[in-house]
Design a protein around this motif. Structure first.
Motif, mmCIF file in Angstrom:
data_model
loop_
_atom_site.group_PDB
_atom_site.id
_atom_site.type_symbol
_atom_site.label_atom_id
_atom_site.label_comp_id
_atom_site.label_asym_id
_atom_site.label_seq_id
_atom_site.Cartn_x
_atom_site.Cartn_y
_atom_site.Cartn_z
ATOM 1 N N GLU A 99 0.886 -1.183 -0.001
ATOM 2 C CA GLU A 99 0.026 0.265 0.139
ATOM 3 C C GLU A 99 0.762 1.240 0.029
ATOM 4 N N GLU A 100 1.961 1.355 0.911
ATOM 5 C CA GLU A 100 2.883 2.520 0.725
ATOM 6 C C GLU A 100 3.547 2.664 -0.595
ATOM 7 N N THR A 101 4.011 1.679 -1.238
ATOM 8 C CA THR A 101 4.607 1.594 -2.109
ATOM 9 C C THR A 101 3.709 2.165 -3.226
ATOM 10 N N ALA A 102 2.475 1.692 -3.612
ATOM 11 C CA ALA A 102 1.523 2.115 -4.362
ATOM 12 C C ALA A 102 1.161 3.627 -4.205
ATOM 13 N N ALA A 103 1.133 4.074 -2.844
ATOM 14 C CA ALA A 103 0.822 5.458 -2.608
ATOM 15 C C ALA A 103 1.834 6.273 -3.104
ATOM 16 N N ARG A 104 3.013 5.624 -2.812
ATOM 17 C CA ARG A 104 4.116 6.822 -3.075
ATOM 18 C C ARG A 104 4.484 6.635 -4.667
ATOM 19 N N ALA A 105 4.161 5.681 -5.381
ATOM 20 C CA ALA A 105 4.420 5.633 -6.924
ATOM 21 C C ALA A 105 3.353 6.646 -7.484
ATOM 22 N N LYS A 106 2.092 6.787 -6.716
ATOM 23 C CA LYS A 106 1.207 7.661 -7.290
ATOM 24 C C LYS A 106 1.471 9.067 -7.147
ATOM 25 N N GLU A 107 2.090 9.161 -5.955
ATOM 26 C CA GLU A 107 2.440 10.756 -5.407
ATOM 27 C C GLU A 107 3.495 10.964 -6.393
ATOM 28 N N GLU A 108 4.598 10.345 -6.635
ATOM 29 C CA GLU A 108 5.554 10.769 -7.617
ATOM 30 C C GLU A 108 5.288 10.742 -9.101
ATOM 31 N N SER A 109 4.274 10.074 -9.694
ATOM 32 C CA SER A 109 3.836 10.213 -10.888
ATOM 33 C C SER A 109 3.181 11.534 -11.134
ATOM 34 N N LEU A 110 2.331 11.920 -10.029
ATOM 35 C CA LEU A 110 1.685 13.203 -10.046
ATOM 36 C C LEU A 110 2.677 14.357 -9.939
ATOM 37 N N TRP A 111 3.473 14.140 -8.990
ATOM 38 C CA TRP A 111 4.801 15.123 -8.875
ATOM 39 C C TRP A 111 5.524 15.446 -10.070
ATOM 40 N N ILE A 112 5.842 14.302 -10.704
ATOM 41 C CA ILE A 112 6.462 14.474 -11.951
ATOM 42 C C ILE A 112 5.712 15.329 -13.122
ATOM 43 N N SER A 113 4.335 14.864 -13.199
ATOM 44 C CA SER A 113 3.517 15.154 -14.259
ATOM 45 C C SER A 113 3.277 16.776 -13.976
ATOM 46 N N ASN A 114 3.354 17.156 -12.700
ATOM 47 C CA ASN A 114 2.958 18.470 -12.566
ATOM 48 C C ASN A 114 4.210 19.363 -13.004
ATOM 49 N N MET A 115 5.381 18.748 -12.772
ATOM 50 C CA MET A 115 6.513 19.473 -13.201
ATOM 51 C C MET A 115 6.589 19.593 -14.750
ATOM 52 N N MET A 116 6.415 18.653 -15.475
ATOM 53 C CA MET A 116 6.454 18.696 -16.722
ATOM 54 C C MET A 116 5.156 19.251 -17.702
ATOM 55 N N LEU A 117 4.047 19.148 -17.175
ATOM 56 C CA LEU A 117 3.045 19.743 -17.912
ATOM 57 C C LEU A 117 3.066 21.023 -18.336
ATOM 58 N N PRO A 118 3.505 21.906 -17.497
ATOM 59 C CA PRO A 118 3.740 23.433 -18.216
ATOM 60 C C PRO A 118 4.478 23.500 -19.297
ATOM 61 N N LYS A 119 5.487 22.736 -19.541
ATOM 62 C CA LYS A 119 6.120 22.671 -20.920
ATOM 63 C C LYS A 119 5.645 21.846 -21.961
ATOM 64 N N LYS A 120 4.711 20.815 -21.788
ATOM 65 C CA LYS A 120 4.177 20.117 -22.720
ATOM 66 C C LYS A 120 2.968 20.962 -23.481
ATOM 67 N N ARG A 121 2.315 21.718 -22.826
ATOM 68 C CA ARG A 121 1.026 22.453 -23.361
ATOM 69 C C ARG A 121 0.163 21.555 -24.002
ATOM 70 N N PHE A 122 -0.430 20.456 -23.355
ATOM 71 C CA PHE A 122 -1.287 19.476 -23.845
ATOM 72 C C PHE A 122 -2.671 20.364 -23.678
ATOM 73 N N GLU A 123 -3.653 19.792 -24.488
ATOM 74 C CA GLU A 123 -5.319 20.071 -24.354
ATOM 75 C C GLU A 123 -5.615 19.374 -23.080
ATOM 76 N N ARG A 124 -6.627 19.825 -22.402
ATOM 77 C CA ARG A 124 -6.989 19.402 -21.003
ATOM 78 C C ARG A 124 -7.368 17.877 -21.209
ATOM 79 N N ASP A 125 -7.863 17.494 -22.336
ATOM 80 C CA ASP A 125 -8.263 15.982 -22.430
ATOM 81 C C ASP A 125 -7.139 15.102 -22.502
ATOM 82 N N MET A 126 -5.864 15.671 -22.680
ATOM 83 C CA MET A 126 -4.501 14.818 -22.636
ATOM 84 C C MET A 126 -3.784 15.051 -21.407
#
Length: 1434
Positions: free
Chosen positions: A293-320
């Motif tokens: 459970e801790e591993t899954a929670a940390r993996a989810k947290e990390e994926s969101l953290w990295i996504s938020n770091m990269m999204l401003p540069k990707k400039r995707f549409e909202r559905d992406m």
């Protein structure tokens, strides 16, 4: 005695001294007790030898080279003596005598030591320390190449009975036995493991129990570090264990093992089943055991953290956004769970990088069978994004580790001190950057510093690693526990509430006023002795509340957000920058830059990094301010003030404003430092990524494609170079390299110019040999490069030869099936790798018999054959290649890391033939960049393959799986094999029974079944046919049949969408892109996917041959040119970079040239003269230029244009500085400013010249106007740091008052024809002598007082000897002190040494070099001594 005799005596004596035992470093006996009487009984048997040696000295005896027998006898005697002394020493160690007992502090000290050591004057009695006198002073060894540490013994060869200057002052060096005894004398007995007495036994000193306990609390009881002593003893015992097996670390130095990657850590990396690059990158982090459970929670947290770091540069549409987050999560799973490296993910998990949508199609009545939907694919991540995810994963690991550490610290505080802090509990989970975590950490340490120290000390004591006194309270903790803190509470609002108001979090918190004024309350809170007055209480309360505001994580978050959104950068020049940054300086573009926001800085990362570099050099200050700061501060005032209206409320609000102002000042320093550092890191990353992209562009080129061959085929290359291209001096070297990379032939040409039949000029003598070489070797292409613009002439000559003799490339099959041939291509090749290679140790080792220029040609040819291998062979030297003109602003390790990722990408794109890598070290250079491998695992791979027989038949063999060899070793572990298998290919051999065609493709072994299924479907075989083939010929039979029947194109008929849907439905595997890869590989295995070989553009050729860029050389610049030939109607000149230029008669100076009826230009200019000219036109393709010498053109200096809007440039400050500079020039005695056309001329005064030369090296020069008038010039040159010599130059035979005189005189003694002659033969000549002086063994870097102190110390330690040394005389630049002291009791003396062109001058005597100077010094001393005159310095 003549000087020559003196030199001979000194030189011979230095190498053939009879009185010094070079083997043992021993000093023999000396007459007259020069070194004191030797009472050691071990030397009694040697008295005869010593007397003989002394007699030889007295008679001026010098051992000659032919007296070998005497030397052998003496050496044998020394060996026997040394052996006897060693035996006696061992006996002494067993039986301690009185001296030994005294040494360790036991027993009475004898009045006279039993043994007197030679050469230790500081241990002798004063009565024996007689000064040697001036006659014994100078006897050093001044022969060239003799180190100062290799001085001889006191016994010296003499030229005459009363002369003893041939062997001056030896260092205090002892033979082995004496050195051992000296160490014994200096060694202190090691304390026992029981520790020192500490405070134990202090009661006997009259201290009571309470005092003793206090001292124990403050200083410990002496047993705190017993654990460390015990560990050391255990390690010592382990190392001394005779049964311990010998290891590499017991034989080699740690640095040697680290260099060869043979440490225990390196071996651990080799055997660990994780990709090497992953292990190295994750080394700083600890792997925690987490539940599912801790591993899954940390993996989810990390994926969101990295996504938020990269999204401003990707400039995707909202559905992406959601598909992107899922893709990032999957990539992290591949990296962190499966341990897949970036190339594997990009090649074999490509479907997870793409988002495919089913888009419904409109019904088509005319086509009822049309599909109901279409697939729309959009790329979510590219290969660069995967590397960024890898880097962000490492940053997240660091973030989590720090957060976990803070969480553990807080848990300890809760459990041991019952602390509950809502601010910490709220802020820690929401901290998403290192800065925010640091804020939380600072807050925790500010609030609970004492408690944290106690917790840490308790843990350390529990672990047995530390035991110390209890923690001391900080000043703020004392305030928090005192009555003064009531004043802080009376402010009516906490720092946390204020921050929530400012951030508009939740409902507003209102500020409450106290019932009395702040000063009245302060008077009631006195707490002697710390706070005796209300003013002290008030000051302490304000400081405490300001610190709470400063340490509040929420306040810092507010300030950081404000700085990032409203911060503006301003550059302010310093006083140093005002004078040093002129309009030609590279920093001028931001000298007056103002109001740059973060977006502007991020767009030009190199600009910001240059600003920081200039700030580091003290030339500018980079400041950050908040836009509309007063408005921001007013808003904060409203959030902290109360809404009440009264005199008390006004007093408290005024105090709150004052405290807030104090906090803002502190916060500004914290924020500015953090913001500047963060932006610096981001700009470095951007610049490093830019370098990576340029490197990728260089790597993305296939070998030069021979005519008629497929892309990727290696050509035969003939490479030529004329080096610098100096006519009559540099030959044209060539090397012929076969397509397998072997050098077939090499040689030299001298003249390859085509003749002119019309003028009866024959071809060059080597043209026929060149034509014969082409016809013999039949190269596919001719490669040319070099170090100067003369290379272009060679290029044109070769093209002319090929055209004239119709030289063609080898025949190939044309489109119509007939053999055809075309003219041979000549190309100019990028030589950046060849320049690094041709003088390297690697080049010498590979081609020891070739000249450097021939090795340069070999490297050019290999670059044409495969640029990737050439770049890979450079290793860490790759950072020497320029990918961006500003890459020096990036830390080298960061640049190297980014460049390595580009190499990894392209090595895995191209693949590596594993058997070629085993057989060829040149190909093996690619292995460290293969997915899953690295330098250590690549070494291990090659080692095991060689142990297994040196050849790999299938990819499975790398795992140790072989049906033929049960003893086959595993070359790579399972995970590493999964990563690297598809990138290591094995050339398919249809005659090899166990060969698998798929082993020669990019298809991964995990997908072999898919490939075989596709082959079977393409051949339309049913299951029974497939089974029969497999049973008879093995699993690879179907693909072998497809290739054997040459029916690979049938796979194009397969409908892969159905395969892909079935795999995803049945096995949850997304393989659509993989299936496309398999189809392509079945038809053409490892097809070359790189671009065609890239030919250099005209601008790139220009930069390579001249070293000039568009910024460093462009139109309207004023440049120095060298006059080559002069005609009435034009002049031929040459720029410093080698570009040939012309000056037409219309561009002659006024009054020169036939066109204006002026002087003959040959009377004004001379061949070889250097003049200033304005560049009018530059032809970068032809490497030619047109220039002007007109005075009006030269008066208009070149100015770079900067794209600044008025609000971003402080024009008022710029104008003010220019006005001040002009005023300073005008105030120089009212003289008209003089300008001299010379590259070293500057319109400086002496102070400006010194500042300009401050960052230069010794010997740098500035020519400047002289204050003595227009017939003088001043030369300033750098003698040493902060020491500059100013030379007055008198000009004679001047044409006019502003021209330079045709004769230049210095000091009425030296005359020169022009400034270049003066610089070369006067200033440079003196600088060379200064270098010689400062590089001499007798030179001391310190001041004269330090040198005198050194002489005092030396003669005090060696009272029977004398010494001398040189040091700089900063008061009189160009002079040096010669300091000397003739024994301990002699006075300190010094003479002045002057450097003159190519010589030294001492007391009006001139000496050509340091050896002559020192011998001359000895001769002068001898004469003064013989004359009985006093020695005084002057």
């Amino acid at each position: 005695m003549s000087t020559s005799l003196l030199d001979l005596a000194a030189e011979v004596g230095s190498e053939e001294d009879d009185d010094y035992d070079e083997e043992n470093g021993e000093v023999r006996g000396k007459p007259n007790g020069t070194n004191g009487a030797a009472d050691d009984s071990s030397e009694e048997d040697d008295e005869d030898d010593d007397e003989e040696a002394a007699r030889a000295v007295r008679e001026g005896f010098i051992v000659e080279a032919d007296e070998d027998d005497d030397e052998d006898d003496a050496r044998e005697r020394r060996r026997r003596r040394k052996k006897r002394r060693r035996a006696e020493r061992e006996a002494e160690e067993e039986n301690l005598d009185e001296e030994d007992l005294d040494l360790i502090g036991v027993g009475p000290r004898p009045t006279e030591p039993k043994f007197k050591r030679l050469k230790r004057g500081h241990r002798d009695n004063d009565a024996d320390a007689e000064p040697r006198g001036i006659d014994d002073m100078f006897s050093d060894d001044e022969a060239d190449g003799v180190d100062v540490q290799e001085r001889r013994a006191p016994g010296r060869s003499r030229v005459t009975d009363d002369y003893e200057f041939a062997d001056f002052i030896e260092d205090d060096e002892f033979p082995d036995e004496e050195a051992d005894r000296l160490r014994d004398d200096l060694e202190v007995a090691r304390p026992t493991a029981k520790g020192y007495a500490g405070v134990n036994g202090l009661s006997s000193q009259g201290l009571d129990e309470v005092a003793i306990e206090d001292m124990r609390a403050a200083f410990g009881d002496g047993t705190e570090y017993d654990w460390a002593l015990q560990l050391q003893e255990a390690m010592d015992e382990e190392q001394q264990d005779p049964d311990k097996p010998l290891e590499l670390k017991d034989v080699f130095e740690p640095s040697q093992l680290a260099e060869k990657m043979l440490t225990d850590e390196d071996n651990e990396i080799r055997i660990t089943d994780v990709p090497e690059r992953f292990q190295l990158a994750r080394k700083p982090f600890t792997q925690k055991d987490l539940s599912e459970e801790e591993t899954a929670a940390r993996a989810k947290e990390e994926s969101l953290w990295i996504s938020n770091m990269m999204l401003p540069k990707k400039r995707f549409e909202r559905d992406m956004v959601e598909p992107f987050q899922k893709s990032v999560a999957k990539i992290l799973e591949f990296m962190n769970v499966e341990d897949y490296e970036v190339p594997f993910i990009f090649q074999h998990r490509k479907d997870y990088l793409i988002h495919a949508n089913k888009v419904p199609t409109e019904p088509d009545p005319s086509n009822p069978n049309a599909p109901e939907y279409q697939m729309r694919a959009e790329k979510l991540l590219n290969q660069g994004d995967l590397w960024e995810i890898f880097e962000l994963d490492l940053k997240f690991r660091a973030l989590v580790e720090k957060r976990d550490a803070l969480s553990r610290a807080y848990d300890n505080l809760k459990s041991k001190h019952g602390i509950q802090d809502t601010v910490f509990e709220d802020m820690l989970p929401n901290a998403v950057t290192m800065e925010e975590l640091q804020d939380v950490q600072d807050y925790l340490h500010f609030q609970y510093a004492t408690e944290l120290k106690e917790v840490n000390l308790a843990e350390a004591e529990q672990n047995g690693t530390q035991k110390r006194t209890s923690a001391m309270k900080t000043i703020f903790e004392k305030l928090r526990s005192s009555k003064v803190y009531n004043l802080v509470r009376a402010f009516g609002i906490s720092a946390e509430d204020f921050a929530q108001n400012a951030l508009q979090i939740g409902r507003r918190r209102y500020t409450e006023d106290a019932s009395e004024r702040p000063d009245d309350m302060a008077d009631s809170l006195l707490e002697p002795p710390e706070y005796l007055t209300g003013a002290q209480v008030l000051r302490a309360g304000k400081a405490m509340f300001a610190e709470e505001l400063t340490m509040s994580p929420r306040v810092r978050k507010l300030m950081r957000q404000t700085y990032y959104t409203q911060g503006l950068f301003d550059c302010f020049r310093t006083e140093k920058g005002l004078r040093k940054i002129d309009e030609d300086h590279p920093y001028y573009e931001f000298k007056y830059l103002r109001g740059q926001d973060f977006t502007a800085m991020a767009r030009r990362p190199e600009l910001y990094l240059k600003m920081l570099k200039a700030e580091q050099e003290g030339l500018i200050e980079v400041k950050i301010r908040l836009d509309r700061f007063n408005n921001f501060k007013e808003r904060l005032y409203k959030e902290i003030e109360s809404d009440n209206f009264s005199e008390v409320a006004d007093a408290w609000n005024a105090l709150r404003r004052e405290v807030l102002d104090t906090a803002l000042v502190k916060l500004d320093k914290i924020m500015v430092k953090g913001v500047k550092e963060n932006l610096k890191t981001e700009c470095e990353n951007q610049l490093a990524r830019s370098c990576r992209e340029e490197y990728s562009r260089k790597l993305d080129q296939a070998p030069y494609k021979p005519r008629g061959e497929i892309l990727g085929t290696s050509p035969r290359v003939l490479a030529l170079s004329n080096g610098q291209g100096h006519a009559g001096r540099d030959a044209i070297c060539w090397a012929s390299v076969e397509d397998d990379g072997k050098v077939k032939d090499n040689g030299k040409f001298v003249d390859l110019r085509i003749g002119n039949p019309e003028k009866y000029l024959p071809d060059g003598r080597d043209v026929a040999a060149f034509v014969d070489l082409i016809q013999r070797r039949k190269p596919d292409v001719i490669a040319v490069s070099g170090f100067s613009v003369e290379t272009r002439k060679l290029y044109k000559d070769l093209q002319d030869i090929i055209d004239k003799h119709d030289l063609r490339c080898p025949e190939f099959e044309g489109e119509d099936g007939k053999d055809v041939s075309e003219k041979l291509d000549v190309i100019i090749v990028n030589d950046e790798v060849a320049r690094l290679y041709h003088t390297s140790d690697r080049a010498v080792a590979e081609y020891p018999k070739l000249a450097p220029l021939s090795r340069y040609c070999v490297a050019l040819a290999k670059y044409v054959q495969d640029p990737l291998k050439e770049y890979a062979a450079l290793g860490r030297d790759i950072v020497s290649i320029v990918f961006d003109p500003n890459q020096n602003l990036i830390p080298q390790d960061k640049l190297l890391k980014h460049l390595e990722t580009a190499m990894v990408d392209y090595v895995n794109l191209v693949g590596v033939d594993i058997n070629d890598a085993v057989a060829d070290s040149y190909s093996a250079n690619l292995l460290p960049y293969v997915c899953g491998l690295g330098p250590r695992k690549a070494q291990q791979l090659l080692k095991v393959i060689n142990l297994n027989g040196g050849y790999v038949t299938t990819r499975e063999e790398l795992l140790g799986n072989s049906s033929e060899n049960e003893n086959m070793l595993m070359a790579v572990t399972a995970k590493v094999w999964t990563n690297c298998a598809s990138f290591l290919y094995i050339t398919y051999d249809s005659t090899e029974e166990h060969a698998d065609y798929l082993d020669n493709t990019r298809v991964h072994p995990e997908d072999y079944d898919l490939g075989r299924k596709m082959a079977a479907d393409a051949l339309e075989l049913d299951e029974e046919d497939v089974k029969a083939e497999v049973d008879e010929y093995g699993p690879a039979a179907i693909v072998r049949k497809l290739v054997k029947d040459d029916e690979q194109e049938k796979v194009n008929d397969l409908i892969l969408e159905q395969y892909a849907e079935q795999l995803e439905t049945s096995f949850n595997q997304r393989k659509r892109a993989t299936l496309e890869t398999i189809r392509a590989e079945l038809q053409q295995p490892y097809e070359e996917l790189r671009r065609n070989f890239v030919l250099l553009s005209s601008d790139e050729v220009f930069t390579m041959l001249t070293g000039e860029t568009k910024d460093s050389l462009c139109e309207n610049m004023i440049v120095p040119v060298n006059v080559r030939r002069i005609f009435m109607d034009h002049m031929e000149v040459k720029l410093d970079c080698g570009v040939e230029g012309g000056v037409s008669s219309s561009e002659y100076p006024e009054g020169v040239g036939e066109e204006f009826g002026g002087k003959d230009p040959r009377q004004v200019f001379q061949t070889g003269q250097t003049v200033q000219a304005k560049l009018l036109f530059l032809n970068r393709k032809q490497l030619t230029a047109q220039l002007s010498l007109r005075d009006d053109a030269l008066r208009r200096p070149y100015r770079r244009e900067f794209d600044h809007i008025p609000s971003e440039w402080d024009e008022a400050q710029e104008a003010q500085d220019k006005k001040a500079a002009q005023k300073e020039i005008d105030d120089r005695g009212g003289r008209q400013q003089r300008v001299v056309k010379h590259p070293l001329f500057r319109p400086f005064n002496s102070a400006q010249a010194e500042e300009f030369l401050g960052s230069g090296v010794r010997g740098d020069v500035v020519i400047r106007p002289s204050s003595r008038g227009l017939d003088h010039l001043a030369i300033t040159w750098k003698v040493a740091d902060n020491v500059y010599q100013h030379i007055d130059v008198l000009e004679l035979d001047k044409e006019n008052e502003f021209s330079v005189g045709r004769t230049l005189k210095i000091g009425g003694k030296y005359s020169y024809s022009d400034l270049d002659d003066l610089i070369a033969n006067h200033v440079r000549a003196m600088a060379k002598k200064a270098d010689e002086m400062m590089g001499d063994e007798r030179y001391q870097d310190g001041s004269k007082s330090q040198t005198d102190q050194w002489l005092e110390t030396y003669t005090e330690a060696n009272p029977k000897r004398s010494m001398y040394a040189f040091c700089l005389n900063p008061k009189f630049p160009g002079y040096f002190h010669l300091c000397f002291k003739a024994g301990r009791d002699a006075p300190l003396c010094n003479w002045g040494v002057k450097i003159v062109p190519n010589a030294f001058e001492l007391r009006k005597n001139v000496y050509p070099d340091m050896r002559g100077l020192k011998n001359g010094f000895k001769l002068l001393i001898a004469r003064e001594t013989a004359a009985g005159g006093p020695m005084r310095g002057r």
